[in-house]
Design an enzyme around this catalytic site. Structure first.
Site, PDB file in Angstrom:
ATOM      1  N   LYS A 167       0.835  -1.199   0.000  1.00 20.18           N
ATOM      2  CA  LYS A 167       0.000   0.000   0.000  1.00 20.18           C
ATOM      3  C   LYS A 167       0.879   1.262   0.000  1.00 20.18           C
ATOM      4  CE  LYS A 167      -4.008  -2.163   2.286  1.00 20.18           C
ATOM      5  NZ  LYS A 167      -4.800  -2.244   3.539  1.00 20.18           N
TER       6      LYS A 167
ATOM      7  N   TYR B  57     -12.398  -2.036  -3.440  1.00 17.77           N
ATOM      8  CA  TYR B  57     -12.873  -2.145  -2.055  1.00 17.77           C
ATOM      9  C   TYR B  57     -14.403  -2.029  -1.955  1.00 17.77           C
ATOM     10  CZ  TYR B  57      -8.285  -2.215   0.291  1.00 17.77           C
ATOM     11  OH  TYR B  57      -7.045  -2.576   0.776  1.00 17.77           O
TER      12      TYR B  57
ATOM     13  N   ASN C 232      -1.701  -0.059   7.259  1.00 18.30           N
ATOM     14  CA  ASN C 232      -1.240  -1.420   7.545  1.00 18.30           C
ATOM     15  C   ASN C 232      -0.415  -2.065   6.433  1.00 18.30           C
ATOM     16  OD1 ASN C 232      -3.389  -1.874   5.861  1.00 18.30           O
ATOM     17  ND2 ASN C 232      -4.523  -3.215   7.258  1.00 18.30           N
TER      18      ASN C 232
ATOM     19  N   HIS D  75      -1.882  -5.253   1.353  1.00 17.01           N
ATOM     20  CA  HIS D  75      -3.162  -5.889   1.067  1.00 17.01           C
ATOM     21  C   HIS D  75      -2.891  -7.275   0.505  1.00 17.01           C
ATOM     22  CE1 HIS D  75      -6.975  -6.935  -0.806  1.00 17.01           C
ATOM     23  NE2 HIS D  75      -6.256  -7.264  -1.865  1.00 17.01           N
TER      24      HIS D  75
ATOM     25  N   GLU E  90      -9.501  -9.343  -8.278  1.00 15.53           N
ATOM     26  CA  GLU E  90      -8.549  -8.245  -8.084  1.00 15.53           C
ATOM     27  C   GLU E  90      -7.469  -8.238  -9.164  1.00 15.53           C
ATOM     28  OE1 GLU E  90      -7.423  -8.854  -3.976  1.00 15.53           O
ATOM     29  OE2 GLU E  90      -9.417  -8.289  -3.276  1.00 15.53           O
TER      30      GLU E  90
HETATM   31  N1  LIG Z   1     -11.422  -0.316  11.783  1.00 16.09           N
HETATM   32  C1  LIG Z   1     -10.707   0.148  10.766  1.00 16.09           C
HETATM   33  N2  LIG Z   1     -10.169   1.396  10.797  1.00 16.09           N
HETATM   34  C2  LIG Z   1      -9.436   1.865   9.766  1.00 16.09           C
HETATM   35  N3  LIG Z   1      -9.166   1.164   8.651  1.00 16.09           N
HETATM   36  C3  LIG Z   1      -9.670  -0.083   8.576  1.00 16.09           C
HETATM   37  C4  LIG Z   1     -10.468  -0.653   9.618  1.00 16.09           C
HETATM   38  N4  LIG Z   1     -10.831  -1.897   9.228  1.00 16.09           N
HETATM   39  C5  LIG Z   1     -10.285  -2.094   8.016  1.00 16.09           C
HETATM   40  N5  LIG Z   1      -9.591  -1.010   7.628  1.00 16.09           N
HETATM   41  C6  LIG Z   1      -8.859  -0.835   6.377  1.00 16.09           C
HETATM   42  O1  LIG Z   1      -9.564  -1.458   5.327  1.00 16.09           O
HETATM   43  C7  LIG Z   1      -8.768  -2.493   4.744  1.00 16.09           C
HETATM   44  C8  LIG Z   1      -9.682  -3.581   4.267  1.00 16.09           C
HETATM   45  O2  LIG Z   1     -10.281  -4.207   5.387  1.00 16.09           O
HETATM   46  P1  LIG Z   1     -10.421  -5.800   5.410  1.00 16.09           P
HETATM   47  O3  LIG Z   1     -11.411  -6.137   6.460  1.00 16.09           O
HETATM   48  O4  LIG Z   1     -10.646  -6.309   4.023  1.00 16.09           O
HETATM   49  O5  LIG Z   1      -8.980  -6.210   5.957  1.00 16.09           O
HETATM   50  P2  LIG Z   1      -7.861  -7.089   5.277  1.00 16.09           P
HETATM   51  O6  LIG Z   1      -8.484  -8.102   4.354  1.00 16.09           O
HETATM   52  O7  LIG Z   1      -6.961  -7.595   6.348  1.00 16.09           O
HETATM   53  O8  LIG Z   1      -7.069  -6.005   4.487  1.00 16.09           O
HETATM   54  P3  LIG Z   1      -6.931  -5.857   2.919  1.00 16.09           P
HETATM   55  O9  LIG Z   1      -8.284  -6.088   2.264  1.00 16.09           O
HETATM   56  O10 LIG Z   1      -6.410  -4.452   2.721  1.00 16.09           O
HETATM   57  O11 LIG Z   1      -5.937  -6.919   2.553  1.00 16.09           O
HETATM   58  C9  LIG Z   1      -7.783  -2.873   5.850  1.00 16.09           C
HETATM   59  O12 LIG Z   1      -6.615  -3.450   5.381  1.00 16.09           O
HETATM   60  C10 LIG Z   1      -7.521  -1.531   6.493  1.00 16.09           C
HETATM   61  O13 LIG Z   1      -6.548  -0.778   5.751  1.00 16.09           O
HETATM   62 MG   LIG Z   2      -9.690  -7.562   2.696  1.00 16.10          MG
END
Ligand SMILES: Nc1ncnc2c1ncn2[C@@H]1O[C@H](COP(=O)(O)OP(=O)(O)OP(=O)(O)O)[C@@H](O)[C@H]1O
Ligand SMILES: [Mg+2]
Length: 143
Positions: A3, A43, A106, A109, A120
């Site tokens: 990211k 997303y 974080n 992805h 994707e």
């Molecule tokens: N509570 C939150 N506060 C802020 N950002 C969040 C929160 N929850 C999720 N996100 C953001 O949205 C992204 C997508 O959420 P998801 O639940 O799909 O997590 P993930 O699958 O671990 O991450 P990603 O899809 O980015 O790989 C997260 O990686 C994070 O950057």
């Molecule tokens: Mg995810």
């Protein structure tokens, strides 16, 4: 995908190195500034959630590095190496556990299923960008 924070913090090499050494095969890679409409499709499952707007701002805030990694159980292996979404809860030794603190920054992805990986990849790559080849150490990685 590394990211925008991961790119700015010069973590691209570290991330690639971890997956390479694990034995996964890199079959596509590019640096990409995700346009907002693609980010919204990428997303789409999170639309309406409280973090959605900031997530779209975050992922479009700078270039990302998109990658396609191939290997046995690649989705679950990569997800395990990434660590939990909230880096504060991510185990040490995972990418998020070693390099991140906040869910809104974080670093990485990863697709959460084969179906979402396909979706994707279609969104981010053209077919000709996926390269078929054999790693020279293939016999030493899989029995
Ligand atoms: N509570 C939150 N506060 C802020 N950002 C969040 C929160 N929850 C999720 N996100 C953001 O949205 C992204 C997508 O959420 P998801 O639940 O799909 O997590 P993930 O699958 O671990 O991450 P990603 O899809 O980015 O790989 C997260 O990686 C994070 O950057
Ligand atoms: Mg995810």
């Amino acid at each position: 995908m590394v990211k925008p924070d991961g790119v700015q913090r010069a973590l691209v090499g570290e991330v690639i190195s971890r997956f390479e050494k694990r034995g996964l095969k890199l079959i596509a890679v590019k640096i990409y500034r995700i346009p907002t409409d693609i980010a919204e499709r990428f997303y789409g499952e999170h639309k309406g959630k409280h973090f959605y707007d900031s997530l779209i701002r975050y992922i479009t805030s700078g270039p990302v590095v998109c990658m396609v990694w191939e290997g046995e159980e690649a989705v679950s292996v990569v997800r395990a190496m990434m660590g939990k979404t909230n880096p504060a809860e991510a185990a040490a030794g995972t990418i998020r556990g070693d390099f991140a603190l906040h869910p809104g920054r974080n670093v990485i992805h990863g697709s959460d299923s084969e179906a979402s990986a396909k979706r994707e990849i279609n969104l981010l790559f053209n077919d000709y960008e996926l390269i078929d080849y054999k790693r020279i150490d293939a016999e030493w990685l899989v029995e």
